[in-house]
Design a protein around this motif. Structure first.
Motif: not given
Length: 432
Positions: A23-28
């Motif tokens: 759901d993002s570019e930066v989640g683990r």
């Protein structure tokens, strides 16, 4: 690759595989799909590299070493690495997948019936591994052992009957996960058209991805994964330029709204130039509120915010109104405004903080060309970047970003960085 690499997943693993998505570019980052450079790169010559979208002829063994180091850097951070060709070989165990792949590879009008019939029979006799190599590395005229007719007689010995796919290295472009749906993209350049068909085959017929929900598709208007940035849960930015078209972005917006995957799509025009072929060549996310950006375009980069029209919300469309066809959705398009302003508003944050590429216009231009902006976030404030972009990496570290440096002198000859070379298949959700 050895039989012990993580890409070798038996069919039984599908039952225990985690749910996929991001759901993002930066989640683990938990799982990523890569393609290790292979024999397809050895097909590049000074006469065909432009057509096949490479700026030079890479040293293949060094490119493989650099890519292996990249994969090991990911594994060192507990990221599972899947290899596209291993997944494809496993997929081709299915007769249905084999037939689809062969039919697609031989659909070109340049072959003629005699050669198509001969090649079809030969490929149907090939093992899954042999078929994978043909589909990715191609077939030259002088490699055909039979089926000689007018086409093989008139073609030059080194003409390709099935083109190689050297850009398969850039797995980000042919698919992108948007929450729990995978968007199989549509690639604009003829040299890359078959890549996304193979990717769709994997997501459709590989047991590991059984039940995965798909949107878009290779047959739709052009949208490439390098242009798609998941700025935050519910907010997607899509570059519009050399590779992704306005019609493609509109189609994707309708689909993500219809599936309840986003509330805002930002259409971001970028220059139709080789240096800025995708949005991720000028900016990538490195934290929930930080973006590394090419300063020479920062002031001019604009965005059109696209949302559902009328009183409808994504929750409405995904819930009670799900029977509404995506083509029936009304879209509102706001006037253009500065990208950073539009992005922060859509993300619901005070500001999206910009980290510049380089320290001055000349350095910025050099490091942008060398994919200084093209970082792969492993988690908030942790990003993989090419080691050669010293000043950009220093600025990232000064801004609190841990930089995992990798070599890319040979990998970069196709104009792509760590983000281009990776398709995140599973990321941890960001906290609400």
């Amino acid at each position: 690759m050895s039989a012990s690499t993580p890409g070798n997943v038996p069919a039984a693993a599908a039952a225990t595989a985690p749910a996929w998505g991001a759901d993002s570019e930066v989640g683990r980052l938990r799982t990523v799909m890569l393609h290790r450079p292979g024999p397809e790169l050895k097909r590049l010559t000074p006469r065909n590299n432009d057509k096949l979208l490479f700026d030079g002829i890479p040293w293949v063994s060094r490119a493989q070493e650099e890519h292996d180091a990249f994969a090991e850097a990911l594994r060192a951070r507990d990221v599972e690495v899947l290899y596209l060709t291993e997944l494809l070989t496993q997929t081709l165990e299915s007769p249905e997948a084999r037939e689809q792949a062969i039919t697609s590879a031989l659909s070109g009008l340049h072959l003629g019936d005699t050669l198509r019939t001969y090649l079809g029979a030969a490929l149907r006799d090939a093992s899954p591994a042999e078929l994978t190599e043909v589909l990715t590395a191609g077939i030259r005229n002088d490699e055909v052992r039979g089926g000689h007719g007018l086409v093989t007689s008139l073609f030059a010995p080194d003409d390709f009957l099935v083109d190689p796919l050297p850009n398969l290295l850039f797995t980000r472009d042919s698919s992108v996960w948007v929450r729990d749906h995978v968007a199989v993209t549509s690639l604009a350049m003829p040299a890359r058209a078959r890549e996304t068909q193979l990717t769709e085959l994997i997501y459709t017929l590989h047991p590991r991805f059984a039940g995965s929900r798909r949107i878009h598709g290779w047959h739709n208007e052009y949208v490439e994964g390098g242009d798609v940035l998941l700025l935050s849960p519910g907010v997607i930015a899509v570059g519009v330029g050399e590779r992704s078209t306005p019609a493609g972005v509109e189609r994707l917006a309708r689909q993500v709204f219809h599936a309840g995957l986003a509330h805002t799509v930002l259409a971001v025009p970028i220059a139709q130039e080789r240096a800025t072929m995708h949005l991720d060549t000028v900016c990538t996310m490195v934290d929930v509120d930080k973006i590394v950006m090419y300063p020479n375009v920062a002031d001019s980069l604009r965005a059109y915010a696209v949302t559902l029209g009328g009183d409808a919300t994504p929750a409405d469309v995904a819930g009670e109104a799900r029977e509404l066809a995506e083509s029936g959705l009304t879209l509102d398009v706001a006037p253009a405004e500065p990208f950073l302003v539009a992005a922060a508003r859509a993300m619901g944050i005070e500001a999206l903080h910009q980290i510049d590429t380089g320290l001055d216009p000349v350095t910025a231009e050099r490091e942008q060309w060398d994919d200084g902006n093209n970082t792969l976030a492993l988690a908030p404030r942790v990003a993989v970047a090419y080691e050669r972009n010293d000043e950009t990496n220093d600025r990232l570290e000064e801004s609190g970003i841990e930089v995992v440096r990798i070599a890319g002198s040979e990998l970069g000859s196709g104009r792509g960085g760590p983000r281009c070379m990776s398709c995140p298949v599973l990321r941890d959700p960001l906290p609400a």
